[in-house]
Design an enzyme around this catalytic site. Structure first.
Site, PDB file in Angstrom:
ATOM      1  N   CYS A 178     -54.035  17.488  95.011  1.00  0.00           N
ATOM      2  CA  CYS A 178     -54.339  16.119  94.599  1.00  0.00           C
ATOM      3  C   CYS A 178     -55.484  16.197  93.606  1.00  0.00           C
ATOM      4  O   CYS A 178     -56.227  17.181  93.588  1.00  0.00           O
ATOM      5  CB  CYS A 178     -54.733  15.258  95.799  1.00  0.00           C
ATOM      6  SG  CYS A 178     -54.736  13.491  95.400  1.00  0.00           S
ATOM      7  N   CYS A 224     -56.194   9.455  92.097  1.00  0.00           N
ATOM      8  CA  CYS A 224     -55.381  10.647  92.346  1.00  0.00           C
ATOM      9  C   CYS A 224     -54.552  11.060  91.130  1.00  0.00           C
ATOM     10  O   CYS A 224     -53.677  11.928  91.239  1.00  0.00           O
ATOM     11  CB  CYS A 224     -54.469  10.412  93.541  1.00  0.00           C
ATOM     12  SG  CYS A 224     -55.368   9.989  95.040  1.00  0.00           S
ATOM     13  N   LYS A 238     -47.329   8.480 103.025  1.00  0.00           N
ATOM     14  CA  LYS A 238     -48.789   8.372 103.102  1.00  0.00           C
ATOM     15  C   LYS A 238     -49.176   6.940 102.768  1.00  0.00           C
ATOM     16  O   LYS A 238     -48.886   6.440 101.684  1.00  0.00           O
ATOM     17  CB  LYS A 238     -49.437   9.347 102.120  1.00  0.00           C
ATOM     18  CG  LYS A 238     -50.947   9.214 102.060  1.00  0.00           C
ATOM     19  CD  LYS A 238     -51.574  10.283 101.201  1.00  0.00           C
ATOM     20  CE  LYS A 238     -53.061  10.058 101.061  1.00  0.00           C
ATOM     21  NZ  LYS A 238     -53.690  11.092 100.230  1.00  0.00           N
ATOM     22  N   ARG A 280     -63.344  10.433 102.566  1.00  0.00           N
ATOM     23  CA  ARG A 280     -63.814  10.205 101.193  1.00  0.00           C
ATOM     24  C   ARG A 280     -65.301  10.471 101.069  1.00  0.00           C
ATOM     25  O   ARG A 280     -65.776  10.877 100.016  1.00  0.00           O
ATOM     26  CB  ARG A 280     -63.437   8.795 100.737  1.00  0.00           C
ATOM     27  CG  ARG A 280     -61.921   8.672 100.597  1.00  0.00           C
ATOM     28  CD  ARG A 280     -61.481   7.325 100.099  1.00  0.00           C
ATOM     29  NE  ARG A 280     -60.018   7.207 100.202  1.00  0.00           N
ATOM     30  CZ  ARG A 280     -59.353   6.065 100.074  1.00  0.00           C
ATOM     31  NH1 ARG A 280     -60.011   4.950  99.824  1.00  0.00           N
ATOM     32  NH2 ARG A 280     -58.042   6.052 100.181  1.00  0.00           N
ATOM     33  N   GLU A 320     -39.046   7.221 100.972  1.00  0.00           N
ATOM     34  CA  GLU A 320     -39.982   8.221 100.416  1.00  0.00           C
ATOM     35  C   GLU A 320     -39.615   9.622 100.920  1.00  0.00           C
ATOM     36  O   GLU A 320     -39.577  10.591 100.161  1.00  0.00           O
ATOM     37  CB  GLU A 320     -41.424   7.906 100.839  1.00  0.00           C
ATOM     38  CG  GLU A 320     -42.112   6.821 100.035  1.00  0.00           C
ATOM     39  CD  GLU A 320     -42.558   7.308  98.645  1.00  0.00           C
ATOM     40  OE1 GLU A 320     -42.312   8.479  98.315  1.00  0.00           O
ATOM     41  OE2 GLU A 320     -43.128   6.496  97.909  1.00  0.00           O
ATOM     42  N   LYS A 329     -48.655  10.012 107.469  1.00  0.00           N
ATOM     43  CA  LYS A 329     -50.117   9.966 107.479  1.00  0.00           C
ATOM     44  C   LYS A 329     -50.589   8.553 107.243  1.00  0.00           C
ATOM     45  O   LYS A 329     -50.076   7.915 106.329  1.00  0.00           O
ATOM     46  CB  LYS A 329     -50.625  10.878 106.352  1.00  0.00           C
ATOM     47  CG  LYS A 329     -52.115  10.838 106.153  1.00  0.00           C
ATOM     48  CD  LYS A 329     -52.497  11.650 104.952  1.00  0.00           C
ATOM     49  CE  LYS A 329     -53.969  11.409 104.692  1.00  0.00           C
ATOM     50  NZ  LYS A 329     -54.408  11.984 103.474  1.00  0.00           N
ATOM     51  N   SER A 347     -59.228  11.409 109.237  1.00  0.00           N
ATOM     52  CA  SER A 347     -60.676  11.396 109.469  1.00  0.00           C
ATOM     53  C   SER A 347     -61.138  10.187 110.292  1.00  0.00           C
ATOM     54  O   SER A 347     -61.959  10.334 111.191  1.00  0.00           O
ATOM     55  CB  SER A 347     -61.412  11.446 108.131  1.00  0.00           C
ATOM     56  OG  SER A 347     -61.024  10.369 107.292  1.00  0.00           O
TER      57      SER A 347
END
Ligand code: PBG
Length: 330
Positions: A121, A131, A196, A206, A234, A249, A275
Site C-alpha cells: 500500500c 493509498c 476491506k 494510523r 470484491e 477486514k 488495531s
C-alpha cells in the site's frame, strides 16, 4: 422421547475433558499472522501509545521480537514500513533500499523459518497519507496501479514470500499478478485484502504507521460498512484476477461477512483483527474491566468459528503463549 428430561445438553458440558471432546472450533498458534511495524533508524523500540505491547522497531532491534514469534510456533509476520521521507509518488515504497526492503532482507537471512508477508500500500509513503496517487483531490485508480506493481515486485525481489495489497484500487490484483509473473515471481502468492471496509477501527494503526490522510478520508476507495453483497463482488473479482487467498477486514464487526465469504468461496480466508479491536480489549483489560486472556481467546475463537482459516492479530504473541501454556497443563 426427544427432549427434556431425556435430553440434557448440560451432560456434555460437565468437565473440561468432556468439553474438549465436543469442542467444535479450536484456535492454534499456526492460525496466526503477526503484524510488525518497522521504522528507519537504529536502536529504536518505541511502544505505540494506543497499542500497549506493540512496538515500532528499527531493523537491528527486530531479533528479540522475532525470536519469540518463531519459538511460539507462529508461522508468519505481516510487515509495515514507516519511511523517513514521504512524497507525492510514495517513492520509498518501491525503493530497493527502502525500510521495508531492508527489513525483508534481514528477516529472510536471519529467520528463514518465518513466512514474510508484506502489506502492499502507498499510504505510509505518501505525503498526503492516501493509498494512491492524488489528482485534483481524487485518488486516481489507474495512475496508482503501476506504483503498486513496482512496490510488490520490489518486495518479492527483497525476498517476500507473499504480498498483500491493501489499497482497495480496482484491478490491483490483476496488475500485481502480471507484474510478479513478468519479473520471474510466478511462485509468489497474493493475499488480497478483498473486503476491506472504511472503518473507524484503524485509528491506532494510523498512529503507529503515520498514515492518517491529510485531507478527506478513505471512503471513496475502501468499502461502505453496510454492504455485504458488494463484499462478495470484491472477493469474486479478486479471485478472477488471480488472488491466492482472500481477506475480510476488520474482523469483529464483520463476522457475518467472514461467514458469507467462507460459504461462498473455496480459497483460504484470512480475517484481520485490526488495531482498534486490539486497543479496545487492551484498554478495558488495563482498567480491570475485562479479563484479557478470557476475552481475547473468545474474540479469536469467534473469528475462526465465523469461518476464517487465518487470523491476522496483534494478540498473536500473547495468544500463542497462552495456548502453548494451556497445552502443558495436566
Ligand atoms: C494500509 C493499511 C491499513 C491497515 C492495514 N493496512 C490502514 C488503513 O487502511 O487506513 C489497518 C490495520 C489495522 O488497523 O490494524 N492501507
Amino acid at each position: 422421547m426427544i427432549g427434556y428430561p431425556n435430553v440434557r445438553l448440560r451432560r456434555l458440558r460437565s468437565t473440561e475433558n468432556m468439553r474438549r471432546l465436543v469442542r467444535e472450533t479450536i484456535v492454534f498458534p499456526s492460525d496466526f499472522i503477526y503484524p510488525i511495524f518497522v521504522i528507519e533508524g537504529k536502536n529504536i523500540k518505541q511502544e505505540v501509545p494506543s497499542m500497549p505491547g506493540i512496538h515500532r522497531f528499527s531493523p537491528d532491534c527486530l531479533p528479540a521480537e522475532l525470536d519469540e514469534i518463531a519459538s511460539l510456533g507462529i508461522p508468519a509476520v505481516l510487515l509495515f514500513g514507516i519511511p523517513d521521507q514521504k512524497d507525492e509518488l510514495a517513492s520509498q515504497a518501491y525503493h530497493p533500499d527502502g525500510i521495508i526492503q531492508q527489513a525483508i532482507r534481514f528477516i529472510k537471512i536471519n529467520y528463514p523459518q518465518l513466512l514474510i508477508v508484506t502489506d502492499v500500500c502507498l499510504c505510509e509513503y505518501t505525503n498526503h497519507g492516501h493509498c494512491g496517487v492524488v489528482k485534483d483531490d481524487y485518488v486516481d485508480n489507474d495512475l496508482t496501479l503501476p506504483l503498486l506493481v513496482k512496490t510488490a515486485v520490489s518486495h518479492a525481489e527483497a525476498g517476500a514470500d507473499m504480498v498483500a495489497p491493501s489499497d482497495m484500487m480496482d484491478g490491483r490484483v490483476k496488475a500485481i499478478r502480471k507484474g510478479l509473473d513478468e519479473n520471474g515471481f510466478c511462485t509468489v502468492p497474493i493475499l488480497a485484502y478483498s473486503a476491506k471496509y472504511a472503518s473507524g477501527f484503524y485509528g491506532p494503526f494510523r498512529e503507529a504507521a503515520e498514515s492518517t490522510p491529510q485531507f478527506g478520508d478513505r471512503r471513496a476507495y475502501q468499502m461502505d460498512p453496510p454492504n455485504l453483497r458488494e463484499a462478495m463482488r470484491e472477493i469474486e473479482m479478486d479471485i478472477q484476477e488471480g488472488a491466492d487467498m482472500i481477506m475480510v477486514k476488520p474482523a469483529l464487526p464483520y463476522l457475518d461477512v467472514i461467514r458469507c465469504a467462507r460459504d461462498s468461496f473455496k480459497l483460504p480466508l484470512a480475517a484481520y483483527n485490526v488495531s482498534g479491536e486490539y486497543a479496545m480489549v487492551k484498554a478495558a483489560a488495563m482498567k480491570g474491566w475485562l479479563d484479557e486472556k478470557h476475552v481475547t481467546m473468545e474474540v479469536l475463537t469467534s473469528i475462526k468459528r465465523a469461518g476464517a482459516d487465518i487470523i491476522i492479530t496483534y494478540h498473536a504473541r500473547e495468544a500463542a503463549r497462552w495456548l502453548n501454556d494451556d497445552k502443558r497443563m495436566p
